[in-house]
Design a protein around this motif. Structure first.
Motif, PDB file in Angstrom:
ATOM      1  N   LYS A  33     -23.979  17.852 129.792  1.00 50.92           N
ATOM      2  CA  LYS A  33     -23.571  17.870 131.197  1.00 50.92           C
ATOM      3  C   LYS A  33     -24.788  17.898 132.106  1.00 50.92           C
ATOM      4  O   LYS A  33     -25.796  18.534 131.800  1.00 50.92           O
ATOM      5  N   HIS A  34     -24.661  17.168 133.209  1.00 47.07           N
ATOM      6  CA  HIS A  34     -25.678  17.153 134.259  1.00 47.07           C
ATOM      7  C   HIS A  34     -24.971  17.397 135.581  1.00 47.07           C
ATOM      8  O   HIS A  34     -23.901  16.832 135.820  1.00 47.07           O
ATOM      9  N   LYS A  35     -25.562  18.222 136.426  1.00 42.69           N
ATOM     10  CA  LYS A  35     -24.893  18.609 137.663  1.00 42.69           C
ATOM     11  C   LYS A  35     -25.802  18.380 138.861  1.00 42.69           C
ATOM     12  O   LYS A  35     -27.000  18.634 138.801  1.00 42.69           O
ATOM     13  N   ARG A  87     -17.032   7.108 127.720  1.00 44.04           N
ATOM     14  CA  ARG A  87     -17.529   8.359 127.133  1.00 44.04           C
ATOM     15  C   ARG A  87     -17.952   9.365 128.194  1.00 44.04           C
ATOM     16  O   ARG A  87     -18.287  10.485 127.886  1.00 44.04           O
ATOM     17  N   ARG A  88     -17.996   8.929 129.438  1.00 39.64           N
ATOM     18  CA  ARG A  88     -18.420   9.803 130.522  1.00 39.64           C
ATOM     19  C   ARG A  88     -17.216  10.248 131.345  1.00 39.64           C
ATOM     20  O   ARG A  88     -16.277   9.503 131.545  1.00 39.64           O
ATOM     21  N   THR A  89     -17.307  11.478 131.834  1.00 39.66           N
ATOM     22  CA  THR A  89     -16.327  11.988 132.790  1.00 39.66           C
ATOM     23  C   THR A  89     -17.123  12.583 133.945  1.00 39.66           C
ATOM     24  O   THR A  89     -18.104  13.297 133.724  1.00 39.66           O
ATOM     25  N   TYR A  90     -16.705  12.252 135.155  1.00 37.32           N
ATOM     26  CA  TYR A  90     -17.349  12.782 136.353  1.00 37.32           C
ATOM     27  C   TYR A  90     -16.395  13.756 137.023  1.00 37.32           C
ATOM     28  O   TYR A  90     -15.233  13.440 137.265  1.00 37.32           O
ATOM     29  N   PHE A  91     -16.894  14.942 137.325  1.00 36.89           N
ATOM     30  CA  PHE A  91     -16.117  15.968 138.012  1.00 36.89           C
ATOM     31  C   PHE A  91     -16.702  16.151 139.411  1.00 36.89           C
ATOM     32  O   PHE A  91     -17.894  16.410 139.554  1.00 36.89           O
ATOM     33  N   ASP A 127     -34.812   2.850 117.049  1.00 34.23           N
ATOM     34  CA  ASP A 127     -33.987   2.158 118.034  1.00 34.23           C
ATOM     35  C   ASP A 127     -33.473   3.199 119.020  1.00 34.23           C
ATOM     36  O   ASP A 127     -32.821   4.159 118.629  1.00 34.23           O
ATOM     37  N   ILE A 128     -33.775   3.026 120.297  1.00 31.37           N
ATOM     38  CA  ILE A 128     -33.393   3.993 121.320  1.00 31.37           C
ATOM     39  C   ILE A 128     -32.371   3.360 122.239  1.00 31.37           C
ATOM     40  O   ILE A 128     -32.572   2.260 122.746  1.00 31.37           O
ATOM     41  N   ASP A 129     -31.242   4.063 122.463  1.00 30.09           N
ATOM     42  CA  ASP A 129     -30.249   3.655 123.451  1.00 30.09           C
ATOM     43  C   ASP A 129     -30.525   4.472 124.710  1.00 30.09           C
ATOM     44  O   ASP A 129     -30.376   5.688 124.716  1.00 30.09           O
ATOM     45  N   PHE A 130     -30.955   3.833 125.767  1.00 28.08           N
ATOM     46  CA  PHE A 130     -31.381   4.542 126.965  1.00 28.08           C
ATOM     47  C   PHE A 130     -30.248   5.301 127.615  1.00 28.08           C
ATOM     48  O   PHE A 130     -30.471   6.240 128.359  1.00 28.08           O
ATOM     49  N   ASP A 131     -28.977   4.952 127.339  1.00 27.52           N
ATOM     50  CA  ASP A 131     -27.849   5.728 127.866  1.00 27.52           C
ATOM     51  C   ASP A 131     -27.841   7.130 127.269  1.00 27.52           C
ATOM     52  O   ASP A 131     -27.314   8.060 127.854  1.00 27.52           O
ATOM     53  N   ASP A 132     -28.446   7.285 126.091  1.00 28.29           N
ATOM     54  CA  ASP A 132     -28.423   8.571 125.398  1.00 28.29           C
ATOM     55  C   ASP A 132     -29.600   9.470 125.761  1.00 28.29           C
ATOM     56  O   ASP A 132     -29.701  10.570 125.291  1.00 28.29           O
ATOM     57  N   ILE A 133     -30.519   8.970 126.587  1.00 24.87           N
ATOM     58  CA  ILE A 133     -31.699   9.774 126.950  1.00 24.87           C
ATOM     59  C   ILE A 133     -31.353  10.687 128.096  1.00 24.87           C
ATOM     60  O   ILE A 133     -30.682  10.364 128.990  1.00 24.87           O
ATOM     61  N   ILE A 160     -21.306  17.525 141.700  1.00 25.40           N
ATOM     62  CA  ILE A 160     -20.928  16.347 140.928  1.00 25.40           C
ATOM     63  C   ILE A 160     -21.475  16.580 139.528  1.00 25.40           C
ATOM     64  O   ILE A 160     -22.680  16.739 139.348  1.00 25.40           O
ATOM     65  N   THR A 161     -20.577  16.624 138.547  1.00 27.12           N
ATOM     66  CA  THR A 161     -20.981  16.896 137.173  1.00 27.12           C
ATOM     67  C   THR A 161     -20.646  15.691 136.315  1.00 27.12           C
ATOM     68  O   THR A 161     -19.525  15.197 136.332  1.00 27.12           O
TER      69      THR A 161
END
Length: 125
Positions: free
Chosen positions: A59-61, A23-27, A119-125, A42-43
């Protein structure tokens, strides 16, 4: 498009690589400063699907400048070596984690009713 806009686009597309990872893409992009020096961005782009089937991306950069390259590389190498040494190269996929949760919750649900919780999925935080 005027010449100034075209110059800006050329500077934005100096050199790029894409890493698709589930589900992730890194640019990884090389960009140019106003002084015509280079830096890296790096995004991380992560796809989220809504219940109605629509989706959006978060997105996080990170901006990485030349003066930090050596230290960044050293720390990244140290961190990846540590993880591989401690946990090996085997990857536990999200699918396995979800399967485990389903089994666990279905067994627990039969044993006793659950209290209300989130229920928290830490990947989604």
């Amino acid at each position: 498009m005027n010449r100034n806009e075209n110059d800006m686009l050329e500077k934005e597309e100096i050199f790029s690589k894409v890493l698709r990872a589930g589900r992730r893409t890194y640019f990884f992009d090389v960009r140019s400063t106003k002084a015509d020096d280079y830096y890296i961005t790096i995004t991380e782009s992560k796809k989220f699907t809504e219940e109605d089937g629509s989706f959006h991306f978060k997105k996080h950069k990170i901006y990485l400048y030349k003066e930090d390259f050596a230290a960044f590389r050293d720390i990244l190498d140290e961190m990846t070596d540590f993880v591989l040494k401690q946990k090996g190269e085997e990857v536990i996929s999200e699918r396995h984690q979800k399967d485990f949760k389903k089994e666990y919750f279905s067994e627990k649900a039969q044993e006793e009713p659950r209290t209300n919780f989130t229920d928290i999925d830490f990947d989604d935080i």
